[in-house]
Design a protein around this motif. Sequence first.
Motif: not given
Length: 71
Positions: A43-49, A3-10
Motif C-alpha cells: 500500500v503506497v501513499e503518494y503525491d500523484e503530481t 493511495q494505491t495498492t500494488l500486487d507484488v509477486k515473488g
Amino acid sequence: MAQTTLDVKGMHCGHCKMSVTNALKELDGVSNVSVNLEKGKAVVEYDETKVQFSKMKEAVEEQGYDVVGQN
C-alpha cells in the motif's frame, strides 16, 4: 495525496519486504509504504503530481519482484 495498492509477486521473507519498501520510499513523491508479505500487497501513499504507477512498478521490478496489478 493518493493511495494505491500494488500486487507484488515473488516476496518470501523479511528481506523481500524491506527491499520493496525501500525501493518505493526512495521515489520522490512517495510519503508512506506498508507491505503485507503474506498477502503480497504494498500500500503506497503518494503525491500523484510527482510519481505515477509506472515508476512504482519499475522500482519494485528493479528489485527482482513482479508487479502484477494495482488497486
